[in-house]
Design a protein around this motif. Structure first.
Motif, PDB file in Angstrom:
ATOM      1  N   ALA A  23       0.859  -1.181   0.000  1.00 30.17           N
ATOM      2  CA  ALA A  23       0.000   0.000   0.000  1.00 30.17           C
ATOM      3  C   ALA A  23       0.893   1.227   0.000  1.00 30.17           C
ATOM      4  O   ALA A  23       1.740   1.383   0.892  1.00 30.17           O
ATOM      5  CB  ALA A  23      -0.895   0.000   1.234  1.00 30.17           C
ATOM      6  N   SER A  24       0.710   2.121  -0.969  1.00 30.61           N
ATOM      7  CA  SER A  24       1.613   3.278  -1.091  1.00 30.61           C
ATOM      8  C   SER A  24       1.629   4.100   0.192  1.00 30.61           C
ATOM      9  O   SER A  24       2.676   4.624   0.581  1.00 30.61           O
ATOM     10  CB  SER A  24       1.197   4.156  -2.266  1.00 30.61           C
ATOM     11  N   HIS A  25       0.474   4.191   0.873  1.00 37.98           N
ATOM     12  CA  HIS A  25       0.414   5.079   2.043  1.00 37.98           C
ATOM     13  C   HIS A  25       1.127   4.509   3.268  1.00 37.98           C
ATOM     14  O   HIS A  25       1.214   5.185   4.289  1.00 37.98           O
ATOM     15  CB  HIS A  25      -1.035   5.430   2.385  1.00 37.98           C
ATOM     16  N   ARG A  26       1.632   3.284   3.156  1.00 37.56           N
ATOM     17  CA  ARG A  26       2.400   2.700   4.272  1.00 37.56           C
ATOM     18  C   ARG A  26       3.911   2.793   4.062  1.00 37.56           C
ATOM     19  O   ARG A  26       4.688   2.458   4.965  1.00 37.56           O
ATOM     20  CB  ARG A  26       2.051   1.214   4.438  1.00 37.56           C
ATOM     21  N   LEU A  27       4.333   3.190   2.858  1.00 34.52           N
ATOM     22  CA  LEU A  27       5.759   3.076   2.534  1.00 34.52           C
ATOM     23  C   LEU A  27       6.631   4.018   3.359  1.00 34.52           C
ATOM     24  O   LEU A  27       7.843   3.811   3.454  1.00 34.52           O
ATOM     25  CB  LEU A  27       5.985   3.313   1.032  1.00 34.52           C
ATOM     26  N   GLY A  28       6.012   5.017   3.984  1.00 39.20           N
ATOM     27  CA  GLY A  28       6.761   5.905   4.879  1.00 39.20           C
ATOM     28  C   GLY A  28       7.045   5.291   6.241  1.00 39.20           C
ATOM     29  O   GLY A  28       7.795   5.862   7.029  1.00 39.20           O
ATOM     30  N   GLU A  29       6.444   4.140   6.535  1.00 36.18           N
ATOM     31  CA  GLU A  29       6.689   3.470   7.828  1.00 36.18           C
ATOM     32  C   GLU A  29       7.937   2.600   7.686  1.00 36.18           C
ATOM     33  O   GLU A  29       7.979   1.686   6.856  1.00 36.18           O
ATOM     34  CB  GLU A  29       5.484   2.604   8.206  1.00 36.18           C
ATOM     35  N   ALA A  30       8.942   2.898   8.516  1.00 40.87           N
ATOM     36  CA  ALA A  30      10.259   2.271   8.328  1.00 40.87           C
ATOM     37  C   ALA A  30      10.191   0.747   8.388  1.00 40.87           C
ATOM     38  O   ALA A  30      10.763   0.046   7.546  1.00 40.87           O
ATOM     39  CB  ALA A  30      11.236   2.807   9.367  1.00 40.87           C
ATOM     40  N   GLN A  31       9.478   0.210   9.370  1.00 43.56           N
ATOM     41  CA  GLN A  31       9.458  -1.243   9.530  1.00 43.56           C
ATOM     42  C   GLN A  31       8.752  -1.926   8.354  1.00 43.56           C
ATOM     43  O   GLN A  31       9.167  -2.994   7.897  1.00 43.56           O
ATOM     44  CB  GLN A  31       8.749  -1.601  10.840  1.00 43.56           C
ATOM     45  N   TYR A  32       7.710  -1.287   7.890  1.00 49.82           N
ATOM     46  CA  TYR A  32       6.969  -1.797   6.734  1.00 49.82           C
ATOM     47  C   TYR A  32       7.879  -1.836   5.503  1.00 49.82           C
ATOM     48  O   TYR A  32       8.006  -2.857   4.827  1.00 49.82           O
ATOM     49  CB  TYR A  32       5.761  -0.894   6.500  1.00 49.82           C
ATOM     50  N   PHE A  34       9.331   2.540  -5.471  1.00 44.60           N
ATOM     51  CA  PHE A  34       9.880   1.779  -4.329  1.00 44.60           C
ATOM     52  C   PHE A  34      10.470   0.461  -4.824  1.00 44.60           C
ATOM     53  O   PHE A  34      11.592   0.088  -4.449  1.00 44.60           O
ATOM     54  CB  PHE A  34       8.762   1.515  -3.302  1.00 44.60           C
ATOM     55  N   ALA A  35       9.725  -0.231  -5.643  1.00 46.01           N
ATOM     56  CA  ALA A  35      10.193  -1.526  -6.152  1.00 46.01           C
ATOM     57  C   ALA A  35      11.489  -1.359  -6.938  1.00 46.01           C
ATOM     58  O   ALA A  35      12.439  -2.136  -6.770  1.00 46.01           O
ATOM     59  CB  ALA A  35       9.105  -2.173  -7.016  1.00 46.01           C
ATOM     60  N   GLU A  36      11.531  -0.361  -7.779  1.00 41.72           N
ATOM     61  CA  GLU A  36      12.743  -0.161  -8.589  1.00 41.72           C
ATOM     62  C   GLU A  36      13.932   0.203  -7.716  1.00 41.72           C
ATOM     63  O   GLU A  36      15.048  -0.297  -7.930  1.00 41.72           O
ATOM     64  CB  GLU A  36      12.499   0.923  -9.640  1.00 41.72           C
ATOM     65  N   ALA A  37      13.695   1.039  -6.723  1.00 40.01           N
ATOM     66  CA  ALA A  37      14.788   1.429  -5.824  1.00 40.01           C
ATOM     67  C   ALA A  37      15.335   0.206  -5.090  1.00 40.01           C
ATOM     68  O   ALA A  37      16.511   0.187  -4.699  1.00 40.01           O
ATOM     69  CB  ALA A  37      14.301   2.478  -4.826  1.00 40.01           C
ATOM     70  N   ASN A  38      14.485  -0.811  -4.916  1.00 38.91           N
ATOM     71  CA  ASN A  38      14.897  -2.004  -4.175  1.00 38.91           C
ATOM     72  C   ASN A  38      15.129  -3.226  -5.070  1.00 38.91           C
ATOM     73  O   ASN A  38      15.250  -4.339  -4.565  1.00 38.91           O
ATOM     74  CB  ASN A  38      13.852  -2.320  -3.097  1.00 38.91           C
ATOM     75  N   GLY A  39      15.171  -3.010  -6.366  1.00 42.80           N
ATOM     76  CA  GLY A  39      15.468  -4.110  -7.285  1.00 42.80           C
ATOM     77  C   GLY A  39      14.404  -5.186  -7.322  1.00 42.80           C
ATOM     78  O   GLY A  39      14.703  -6.370  -7.548  1.00 42.80           O
ATOM     79  N   GLN A  40      13.146  -4.791  -7.121  1.00 46.74           N
ATOM     80  CA  GLN A  40      12.043  -5.759  -7.110  1.00 46.74           C
ATOM     81  C   GLN A  40      11.241  -5.690  -8.407  1.00 46.74           C
ATOM     82  O   GLN A  40      11.096  -4.625  -9.004  1.00 46.74           O
ATOM     83  CB  GLN A  40      11.107  -5.458  -5.920  1.00 46.74           C
TER      84      GLN A  40
END
Ligand code: XIL
Length: 313
Positions: free
Chosen positions: A20-29, A69-75
């Motif tokens: 969920a895009s709105h959770r990506l700011g949560e570090a643990q998530y 996010f996925a691209e930054a993490n190679g997913q």
């Protein structure tokens, strides 16, 4: 300790999660999502109501955020979804379009969405849930206006929009051999006979603890025998909550069985679980009294199911 992602990479399969895009700011998530998974699916941000809430007004912020996010993490990113009766804005479902108008609306949505992410999203759930629990075509504006051909039309539009993308039909309760998966078998044989572009079928696999169908392997194989790929797209295994230790152990056996079954079949390319943590799973909101459906708990701790998937990979 190796993560699920490390093990999936070594086996050459995907192990995915819904984001969920709105959770990506949560570090643990974000940290758990990038450490444990090599593939992601938008949980909601790529659905029609999110992407084109009004005719011609596209809104990409949430969808882009997940892809970035996925691209930054190679997913890898699996595209979910283009043509679905649910989470469909009322300007489409109640638009009163003629067949030609609806085809134009679909083509615009499919070509604009797939075109935006061409080269970045390589696999798509083009059509989601076209068949109902009675194993017949589900009522929707698409079926009502275009008949059964809406599936073939959608797939042809998708192939034209991004010829390099792999195209899937996706549904739930088709994990084992049953009336609904039989209807899918007949549908995809028919589509392939007509030369309709179709690369695979997605099994959502929203399961109940203790109820992994015994015929799951046989069912996957009958689709791969047609030359199609199979992917497990939305796996979760729910139980009554609060969860008992016995159910958590049974759930681990169930996760092991699903992952093992997929990986044993050539052409079953991987497994996506429908969320990062039990804290944000859709299950408690949609199934009364049920939850605890994912391998990672509300506190981001691995459950027995996590270790079962770890072993299966
Ligand atoms: C669900 C999401 O997880 C929820 O957040 C949303 O409220 C409803 O949709 N089949 C699908 C998914 O194909 O898109 C659904 O996702 C779950 C069932």
């Amino acid at each position: 300790e190796e993560t699920l992602r490390d093990l999936a990479d070594q086996r050459g399969v995907f192990m995915g999660t819904a984001l969920a895009s709105h959770r990506l700011g949560e570090a643990q998530y974000a940290e758990t999502a990038s450490a444990e998974f090599n593939s992601v699916t938008h949980e909601n941000d790529l659905k029609w109501e999110a992407v084109q809430p009004q005719r011609g007004q596209y809104s990409w912020a949430g969808a882009d955020r997940v892809v970035d996010f996925a691209e930054a993490n190679g997913q890898d990113v699996h595209g979910h979804t283009l043509v679905w009766h649910s989470q469909l804005p009322s300007w489409v479902s109640g638009g009163g379009f003629t067949a030609d108008e609806l085809l134009a609306v679909m083509d615009d949505h499919i070509s604009t969405t797939m075109g935006r992410y061409a080269g970045r999203i390589d696999t798509w759930d083009v059509v989601n849930e076209p068949i109902g629990d009675d194993a017949r075509f589900r009522d929707s504006v698409f079926h009502r206006t275009l008949g059964e051909d809406f599936v073939a039309e959608s797939l042809r539009m998708a192939r034209a929009a991004d010829p390099a993308a792999e195209l899937y039909i996706n549904d739930y309760s088709i994990d084992g051999v049953n009336a609904k998966s039989d209807a899918y078998y007949d549908l995809v044989v028919d589509l392939l006979d007509q030369g309709v572009p179709l690369d695979g079928i997605g099994f959502q696999s929203h399961l109940i603890v203790g109820q992994v169908p015994a015929s799951m392997r046989q069912n996957i194989e009958r689709f791969t025998d047609l030359g199609l790929k199979v992917r497990i797209t939305e796996l979760d295994i729910r139980m009554n909550v609060p969860a008992s230790q016995a159910d958590l152990e049974r759930q681990a056996d169930d996760y092991r069985e699903v992952v093992t079954t997929c990986l044993e079949v050539d052409g079953c390319t991987g497994v996506t679980v429908w969320g990062v943590t039990d804290a944000y799973s859709w299950v408690p909101d949609h199934f009364d009294g049920q939850g605890a459906a994912l391998p990672i708990d509300e506190s981001y701790q691995p459950k027995p199911a996590y270790w079962a998937v770890h072993e299966a990979l």
